[in-house]
Scaffold this active site. Structure first.
Site, short mmCIF file in Angstrom:
data_model
loop_
_atom_site.label_atom_id
_atom_site.label_comp_id
_atom_site.label_asym_id
_atom_site.label_seq_id
_atom_site.Cartn_x
_atom_site.Cartn_y
_atom_site.Cartn_z
N GLY A 151 -11.88 -12.61 -8.34
CA GLY A 151 -11.64 -12.11 -6.99
C GLY A 151 -12.71 -12.60 -6.03
N GLY A 204 -12.23 -12.49 -2.12
CA GLY A 204 -11.93 -11.21 -1.47
C GLY A 204 -13.11 -10.69 -0.65
N GLN A 205 -12.95 -9.47 -0.14
CA GLN A 205 -13.98 -8.92 0.76
C GLN A 205 -15.35 -8.85 0.08
OE1 GLN A 205 -13.83 -4.77 1.79
NE2 GLN A 205 -15.07 -5.03 3.62
N ILE A 229 -7.20 -16.60 -7.45
CA ILE A 229 -5.80 -16.79 -7.82
C ILE A 229 -5.19 -17.82 -6.86
CG2 ILE A 229 -5.29 -14.60 -8.98
CD1 ILE A 229 -4.27 -13.57 -6.26
N ASP A 235 -6.81 -15.43 -13.21
CA ASP A 235 -5.86 -14.34 -13.00
C ASP A 235 -6.08 -13.33 -14.11
OD1 ASP A 235 -3.63 -12.65 -12.96
OD2 ASP A 235 -2.29 -14.25 -12.25
N TYR A 281 -3.90 3.97 -6.65
CA TYR A 281 -5.23 3.35 -6.62
C TYR A 281 -6.23 4.25 -7.35
CZ TYR A 281 -9.47 1.33 -4.53
OH TYR A 281 -10.69 0.74 -4.33
N LYS A 311 -8.38 3.79 -10.84
CA LYS A 311 -9.84 3.79 -10.82
C LYS A 311 -10.42 4.79 -11.83
CE LYS A 311 -10.62 0.42 -8.09
NZ LYS A 311 -11.21 -0.81 -8.65
#
Ligand code: SER
Length: 318
Positions: free
Chosen positions: A8, A11-12, A35, A54, A143, A147
């Protein structure tokens, strides 16, 4: 921690964490996992190796871990809370089946693993103010379900197989490099863009809704520092509460107006995000992180706001 795979990486969090690790561990290799469709660009692409990673492709991940002799995996692949409500099965697939693939590889190849948890791992029965480290976790969002399960599965692999899993519960993360996508706390990033561009901001979260938030440099410091911490001091592993600031929308807008008085805001509350936000803590207690690995944030709302505005003005050339 020397040879690291960041899953990832565009990402952010990943886009900044990958660069920080490359700067701070120059003797190692930091592989930017991505990805297809989210390829690394610019400095991220040029400053080190990258590979398709991935989480649902166990064989592909294992090949990267062998090729680069990876000893630490930062698993940042996830759908955030609002988008996970729209695509719960995909969220489960990425967050749970993906995690299982990573933990199995880590068990076989001796890797340490960091998979973030979140304020989203709490639910409406959790004490909201001063949320303890060890408390009720009955989230109602997909979500949050993933988690909590991430925390449990990561601890399971530590206790059963000795896999060095560690994690923090991130608050909403505020940053200027890469936008988040589909989160409940995204409003606190987006309003800075609107303020700097001089555009009206449409706020999806109702006034009076408090959530924990954190500036990205503190979040990155936590992710690196925890993985370097002395394991003998860790009584907890998955996951540590970390906190630096908590505010509701009006407090954030008032702070931004100290620097950009023209900021205009109207509310169009999104019921999905609002329900999620109301089920999350107002402010976590991070005493265990402070005691066990010396966690200490550097930014508060004022210093973050000054830094965000300065960087966004540079980025957006306004
Ligand atoms: N920022 C995340 C979200 O809003 C919470 O961890 O989904």
């Amino acid at each position: 921690m020397k040879n690291i795979l960041v899953i990832g990486s565009t990402g952010q969090i990943g886009s900044e964490l990958t660069m920080k690790l490359r700067r701070e561990i120059p003797s190692g290799t930091v592989v930017a996992g991505y990805i297809p469709g989210a390829e690394p660009k610019g400095e991220l692409a040029e400053s080190g190796p990258s590979a398709v990673a991935d989480v649902r492709d166990a064989a592909g991940l294992a090949a990267i871990v062998s090729q680069y002799r990876i000893d630490t995996i930062y698993n940042l692949a996830a759908l955030l809370s609002a988008v996970a409500e729209r695509k719960p099965l995909l969220a489960w697939d990425i967050q749970m089946n993906g995690l299982l693939n990573i933990l199995e590889i880590a068990r076989e190849k001796g890797c340490a693993v960091f998979t973030p948890s979140s304020i989203g791992s709490f639910g409406p029965e959790t004490p909201r103010v001063g949320t303890p480290q060890d408390t009720i976790q009955r989230p109602r969002s997909m979500y949050g379900v993933t988690k909590v399960a991430t925390e449990l599965l990561s601890d399971y692999y530590f206790h059963k197989y000795g896999v060095d899993t560690r994690s923090v519960r991130f608050p909403g993360l505020i940053s200027y490099t890469t936008l988040p996508g589909g989160g409940t706390t995204d409003y606190a990033v987006e309003v800075y863009y609107s303020a700097v561009k001089g555009e009206e901001f449409v706020c999806p979260i109702a006034p009076g809704t408090y959530m924990d938030m954190m500036y990205m440099p503190d979040a990155l410091q936590a992710a690196v520092h925890l993985m370097q911490a002395d394991p003998a001091r860790l009584r907890h592993r998955n996951s540590f509460n970390i906190a630096s600031m908590s505010f509701e929308p009006e407090q954030l807008f008032a702070k931004i107006r100290e620097y950009i008085p023209e900021l205009r805001v109207k509310y169009e509350v999104d019921p999905v995000r609002q329900a999620i936000a109301e089920s999350w803590p107002d402010r976590m207690d991070d005493a265990c992180a402070r005691e066990e690995w010396d966690w200490e944030p550097a930014y508060d709302l004022d210093s973050m706001t000054r830094d965000m505005i300065r960087h966004l003005r540079d980025k957006l050339l306004v």
